[in-house]
Enzyme design. Structure first.
Site, short mmCIF file in Angstrom:
data_model
loop_
_atom_site.label_atom_id
_atom_site.label_comp_id
_atom_site.label_asym_id
_atom_site.label_seq_id
_atom_site.Cartn_x
_atom_site.Cartn_y
_atom_site.Cartn_z
N TRP A 33 34.52 52.01 31.57
CA TRP A 33 33.34 51.49 32.23
C TRP A 33 33.44 50.47 33.52
CZ3 TRP A 33 34.68 51.53 27.16
CH2 TRP A 33 35.51 50.30 26.80
N ARG A 34 34.76 50.25 33.74
CA ARG A 34 35.28 49.26 34.90
C ARG A 34 35.39 50.01 36.17
NH1 ARG A 34 38.82 44.67 32.16
NH2 ARG A 34 37.32 43.60 30.94
N GLU A 46 28.84 47.59 26.67
CA GLU A 46 28.46 46.31 26.05
C GLU A 46 28.06 46.14 24.83
OE1 GLU A 46 30.15 43.56 26.94
OE2 GLU A 46 30.77 44.15 29.03
N GLN A 51 30.84 43.98 17.91
CA GLN A 51 31.42 44.21 16.52
C GLN A 51 32.38 45.38 16.39
OE1 GLN A 51 30.45 41.88 14.15
NE2 GLN A 51 29.06 40.84 15.58
N LEU A 89 30.29 54.66 14.34
CA LEU A 89 30.45 53.38 14.95
C LEU A 89 29.87 52.03 14.09
CD1 LEU A 89 29.67 53.44 18.93
CD2 LEU A 89 31.97 52.72 17.69
N TYR A 129 24.28 37.51 25.73
CA TYR A 129 25.75 37.92 26.07
C TYR A 129 25.67 38.91 27.10
CZ TYR A 129 29.74 40.32 26.23
OH TYR A 129 31.03 41.21 26.37
N ASP A 147 30.76 35.54 24.28
CA ASP A 147 30.83 36.03 23.07
C ASP A 147 31.84 35.26 22.42
OD1 ASP A 147 33.18 36.84 24.36
OD2 ASP A 147 33.07 38.90 24.07
N CYS A 201 44.67 34.55 24.41
CA CYS A 201 43.93 33.23 23.65
C CYS A 201 43.32 33.86 22.22
CB CYS A 201 43.06 32.63 24.39
SG CYS A 201 42.70 30.99 24.01
N CYS A 208 50.27 30.88 24.30
CA CYS A 208 50.00 29.86 25.62
C CYS A 208 50.84 30.15 26.63
CB CYS A 208 50.11 28.52 25.04
SG CYS A 208 48.71 28.24 23.79
N CYS A 211 49.67 32.12 29.36
CA CYS A 211 48.29 32.14 29.66
C CYS A 211 48.14 31.52 31.01
CB CYS A 211 47.78 30.86 28.75
SG CYS A 211 46.12 30.58 29.34
N CYS A 217 44.31 23.50 30.49
CA CYS A 217 43.73 23.61 29.10
C CYS A 217 43.94 22.41 28.53
CB CYS A 217 44.40 24.74 28.34
SG CYS A 217 43.75 24.92 26.71
#
Length: 390
Positions: A33-34, A46, A51, A89, A129, A147, A201, A208, A211, A217
């Site tokens: 979807w990108r 989305e 879930q 789903l 969202y 989210d 994360c 970390c 990251c 942060c």
């Protein structure tokens, strides 16, 4: 929200945005979807991702886009075809809301996805969202998409102590995101937050050292990252107990019934199930376990026999001969319920009279009907039973 001195000036925030987007350009996940900024593709993905894990969604997404390539195709889809595309789903209200929203788009927006956040929010099944994701990714609107992944990242970034399980906390996270979102590339920024929360994360043992925004942060600087996010315990799903019956006739067809058009698993097909009390369920388990033990040395223990049983449901089928043991137990967790189904197999000596919502269905035709997860699990028990006898 504590003041994060690592992000307390416009210059620091801009540096943060640049470094974060550069990381995203190098490390972003290759997801179908990108491929482009089509708002329809973004919307479908989305909703599917709610879930549901990314790796689970991908195959469903490809099939859905093949069956319903446009908003018009979705708006005109039959409920049966739509639910079949969604089969497995879960949270089937998502699929029904998609169709309702597609019909809204056709009737109210001339078949085109609306381009303002306010109008996107008017669509059935779209909350803050999803509206933020569609608005920022498809239309470049500087709207946060918040989210669970994003709340986790932001809570550590700013040491936010608000409980993420409470709806009232969303305002704090919205304010924090609006402070740091890259208004020039809001879609990429939101997706970077999603990817960071998914891969680095993480809820436990955040990576970390890998990251890209470690130096901004507050949680990392103060060694408090594992204290965030703050989240109250989720309520345990309520246990509900059923007796499930797999009944086969002489034509090797199985009795299935369609649920009502309201409530959980609306309009979907299952083997007949009947809710019982926990006490009745446990009595059935105990009684039939004892039968199994008695049959341990019985050469013909797989045969069928009409047994006196503690289940009124089994006794109510006077034209069915039941196997002398249960096939096993199926469990399935919905968001608020946990189903326990004790499954029995029987063969009809005559064609059992059908109720209006029931049908006889051959195994070859199972793929034509929409089966929810509990039904799929019962079918797997049946397949396992037959394969063990070969």
């Amino acid at each position: 929200m504590k003041n994060n001195q690592l992000l307390d000036t416009p210059e620091k925030i801009r540096s943060f945005q640049i470094e974060f987007i550069e990381w995203y350009e190098k490390e972003k996940r290759n997801l179908p979807w990108r491929i482009n900024l089509d708002p329809y593709r973004i919307w479908i993905s989305e909703i599917m991702l709610q879930q549901t894990r990314v790796d689970t969604v991908i195959d469903y997404y490809y099939r859905f886009m093949e069956w319903f390539p446009t908003i018009k195709a979705l708006a005109e889809a039959s409920d049966e075809r739509l639910l079949k595309a969604w089969e497995g789903l879960g949270y089937y209200s998502r699929a029904r809301n998609l169709k309702a929203a597609a019909q809204q788009i056709i009737s109210d927006f001339e078949g085109e996805m609306p381009k303002s956040i306010e109008e996107i929010r008017e669509l059935k099944g779209i909350g803050p969202y999803t509206a933020g994701a569609i608005g920022s990714i498809a239309f470049g609107l500087p709207e946060p998409a918040i989210d669970g992944n994003v709340m986790r990242v932001v809570s550590r970034l700013f040491e936010i102590e608000a409980d993420i399980a409470k709806a009232s906390s969303r305002k704090l996270f919205d304010e924090a995101m609006r402070l740091i979102i890259d208004e020039q590339r809001p879609g990429d920024f939101n997706q970077a937050m999603m990817d960071l929360g998914s891969a680095i994360c993480t809820p436990t043992s955040p990576k970390c050292e890998a990251c890209p925004i470690q130096s901004y942060c507050a949680g990392y600087a103060n060694g408090t990252m594992t204290s965030y996010p703050v989240k109250s315990k989720k309520m345990k799903p309520k246990d509900v107990y059923y007796i499930g019956t797999i009944i086969e006739n002489k034509k090797q067809e199985y009795l299935v019934e369609q649920r009502s058009d309201k409530g959980l698993l609306a309009n979907m097909w299952l083997f007949p199930i009947k809710e019982v009390t926990k006490k009745e369920f446990e009595a059935m388990q105990r009684d039939w376990a004892e039968v199994n033990q008695q049959l341990a040395l019985d050469i013909d223990q797989e045969s069928l026999v009409a047994e006196e049983s503690s289940s009124q449901l089994l006794n109510s089928y006077d034209q069915v001969v039941w196997q002398k043991r249960s096939l096993g137990e199926v469990t399935h967790i919905f968001s608020h319920l946990k189903w326990h189904i004790l499954v029995f197999y029987g063969r009809g000596t005559e064609n059992h009279p059908l109720e209006p919502q029931q049908e006889w269905l051959s195994a070859e035709r199972f793929s034509e009907y929409v089966f929810p997860k509990p039904q799929q699990k019962m079918v797997e028990l049946l397949k396992k039973e037959f394969s063990s006898k070969k």
